[in-house]
Design an enzyme around this catalytic site. Sequence first.
Site, PDB file in Angstrom:
ATOM      1  CG  ASP A 368     -26.151  11.652 -13.086  1.00 56.42           C
ATOM      2  OD1 ASP A 368     -27.090  11.270 -12.374  1.00 56.42           O
ATOM      3  OD2 ASP A 368     -26.109  12.769 -13.640  1.00 56.42           O
ATOM      4  CD1 TRP A 478     -19.497  16.633  -3.834  1.00 57.44           C
ATOM      5  CD2 TRP A 478     -19.594  15.422  -1.964  1.00 57.44           C
ATOM      6  NE1 TRP A 478     -20.157  17.375  -2.891  1.00 57.44           N
ATOM      7  CE2 TRP A 478     -20.226  16.660  -1.739  1.00 57.44           C
ATOM      8  CE3 TRP A 478     -19.523  14.494  -0.928  1.00 57.44           C
ATOM      9  CZ2 TRP A 478     -20.778  16.993  -0.499  1.00 57.44           C
ATOM     10  CZ3 TRP A 478     -20.070  14.827   0.303  1.00 57.44           C
ATOM     11  CH2 TRP A 478     -20.692  16.065   0.508  1.00 57.44           C
ATOM     12  CG  ASP A 479     -20.486  15.703 -10.730  1.00 58.43           C
ATOM     13  OD1 ASP A 479     -19.870  16.766 -10.882  1.00 58.43           O
ATOM     14  OD2 ASP A 479     -20.785  14.943 -11.677  1.00 58.43           O
ATOM     15  CB  CYS A 527     -16.385  15.235  -9.885  1.00 58.88           C
ATOM     16  SG  CYS A 527     -16.959  15.423 -11.572  1.00 58.88           S
ATOM     17  CG  ASP A 549     -17.006  16.305 -17.560  1.00 59.89           C
ATOM     18  OD1 ASP A 549     -16.663  15.404 -16.772  1.00 59.89           O
ATOM     19  OD2 ASP A 549     -18.042  16.990 -17.399  1.00 59.89           O
TER      20      ASP A 549
HETATM   21  C1  DGJ Z   1     -20.176  15.687 -14.639  1.00 65.49           C
HETATM   22  C2  DGJ Z   1     -18.984  14.829 -14.380  1.00 65.49           C
HETATM   23  O1  DGJ Z   1     -17.817  15.526 -14.655  1.00 65.49           O
HETATM   24  C3  DGJ Z   1     -19.075  13.565 -15.210  1.00 65.49           C
HETATM   25  O2  DGJ Z   1     -17.921  12.784 -15.029  1.00 65.49           O
HETATM   26  C4  DGJ Z   1     -20.310  12.821 -14.815  1.00 65.49           C
HETATM   27  O3  DGJ Z   1     -20.197  12.380 -13.497  1.00 65.49           O
HETATM   28  C5  DGJ Z   1     -21.531  13.702 -14.996  1.00 65.49           C
HETATM   29  N1  DGJ Z   1     -21.381  14.960 -14.308  1.00 65.49           N
HETATM   30  C6  DGJ Z   1     -22.774  13.014 -14.486  1.00 65.49           C
HETATM   31  O4  DGJ Z   1     -23.870  13.809 -14.527  1.00 65.49           O
END
Ligand code: DGJ
Length: 724
Positions: A368, A478-479, A527, A549
Amino acid sequence: MSIAFDPQKRTFKLDTATSSYIIQVYEENYLLNLYYGPWIPESFIDGRQCRRPNASFSPTNPAVGGGFTPDAAPMEYGCNGTGDFRISALAVRNADGNSVTDIRYVGHKIYAGKPEIPGQPSTYVNHESEADTLEIYAEDAVTKVRVTLYYTVFSDCGVMTRRVRVENTSSYSCEIERVFSMCVDLPGMDYDLISLYGRHYKERNLERRPLAHGVQGIESKRGVSGHCQNPFVALAAHNVDEQHGIVYGFNLVYSGNFSALAECDFNGTTRLIMGINPVDFGWTLMPGDSFDSPEAVMVFTEDGLGEMSRIFHRFYNSNLIRGRWKTEKRPLLINSWEAAFFDFDTEKLVAFAKTAKELGIEMLVMDDGWFGKRNDDSSSLGDWFVNEKKLTGGLSALIEQVNQEGLKFGIWYEPEMISPDSDLFRAHPDWHVHVKGRTPMLGRSQYVLDVSREDVRDNIWKQMYKVLSENKIDYVKWDFNRNISDAGSAILPAKRQKEFFHRFILGTYDLMNRLVTTFPDILFENCSGGGGRFDPAMLYYSPQIWTSDNTDPIERLYIQFGTSMCYPASTMGAHVSANPRTGYETKGNVAMWGTFGYELDPRNLTEHEIEIVKEQVKNYHKYYDLIHYGDLYRLISPFDNPYRAAWQMVSAEKDRFMVTLVTMRVESYANVILKLQGLDPKKQYRNEATGEIYSGTLLMKAGLILNGVAHGTGESCVLYFTEV
Ligand code: DGJ
């Protein structure tokens, strides 16, 4: 064929190598579920046995000789409002305004292979001969709603899948109020319900409770499958452990609101249904329209939870994960998130790459913060163009330098989100998910983009296409970092607003499908704030998912043990971070149960740590196949034992295995005897570190004695064995 129809008895028998499932077309064409359990030779169990006596207040259909009481019968797909008072799988509100629904058998078809579900992810066959499919057609004679019940039997894998199509063959519109993907009615209620609960940072904890009378279960109303409950449940006999006992495992191939409910009724029987959550759901079918439910995967075994998991794992590795990265070795990555958060530039990333290369790492992932004007989480989602203030010379200059260091390059996206502070929001103030007259709730300072809309998807697709086609990008993370509130779409008519949640998920699938088909060489990792969308539907589009996380190796034990209930190691993103809870050995040993990587500033490693990391990297490359595709045996679960956890990965040929032991808390004595599992009793295995040789029998019966090894809190060891 694994599916047979007996025209005399009007029964269908669906067999895997270890299980049987029998459906009967009963009098008046009621569909009954006669049996689901261990394999049996018979194709029929007398239907009268299924009519239970204690149903004096339950209505009866006199058209059936002797009467038929749906409430007391094992219904194959229980419907609403015609005398079956248990949780129903289907309710359709018809043109007259009631939702009385009654489907009866009208025909069927059996064939080799398995059809896809239009627009939705599902498991697939590699060859037609791998599975057989049964379609049972059933109709409501009054409303002309036609239902197709799909069953696919993957006989060798021990797996069955189910789903449903509902069609409106009348000349009036109707509304589906609930449509579950599967329904089973089991005799008896002596089961535990096993599920995976959690939250952000603590996903997929194992929970086990005995069934009780009434309705119980799990659900998501968050717009995604979510951190709090996973779309997985198992019904297990009370005495089931890892190695013994009857287990039914169910997993929904769906990333949206789901529900899995078990009801134990007045007859002491159990109904289990799983599918789209009926809360905030409705779907209008105009004449001629149809609706496809998502797919449910069903596993049955008599050999305990361990075997259930291994069946899921093998099946997902071979019949769910797709594309190049299904079999090709995936690059070992280092991710910038915990190393730098939003604070990076080209120079820093290239420095990461340089040091990472020396450690044997193969890919740098820029997380990010690379786009718009994003320096924290308050802006720019939706503005998918590079921030040249951070990345001087643009993306291609950065990628070139990273490639020159010998690393591949990956990038982060959160495509279904929009920041109120973004060019996209200023240009399209009605593109976020919201309802008229209300200011929607914020989550992590962001709104959700209404990807149920094609114009919205097209915009995001074009932006992503530009970046991905103009740059040499090997990987996309891809979050999805919030749940969906204020669910509504600016373009849906009032009558169809209840379709929003499902349309949103279909939109996500469409966007993902465009990406993975246009860029088949890119490795996608899913993700959602860690593992908030860890489900089989996402695995269809991305072969690996960031598990959590939480990178604390002790907390990770719980998360990975829970996740492994149905998801294979090849899918679990697991990274070594700078988390200080344990030393680097244990962080690596725990992360070595998944798609291994690093999430730290490699320049901060000490000489000693560098040596450990180099050894880990070497081992991960060497044992990649064993880690990703080996058979998992959970030897000691942290959910059962406060002191330690242990697990084993065994190759399919049983010629190699690795065993990991982690001490979470010191016990008063130092000896651990690990009784290994899954080995060939006749084979001899050499401990690769010490050269000692043991028989498979000894290792499984007497056990592997670990004297004082990995004894201290946070210590661990991994031992590798090879057949002599
Ligand atoms: C949440 C994800 O789980 C993290 O690994 C990271 O990519 C953050 N978002 C970035 O905003």
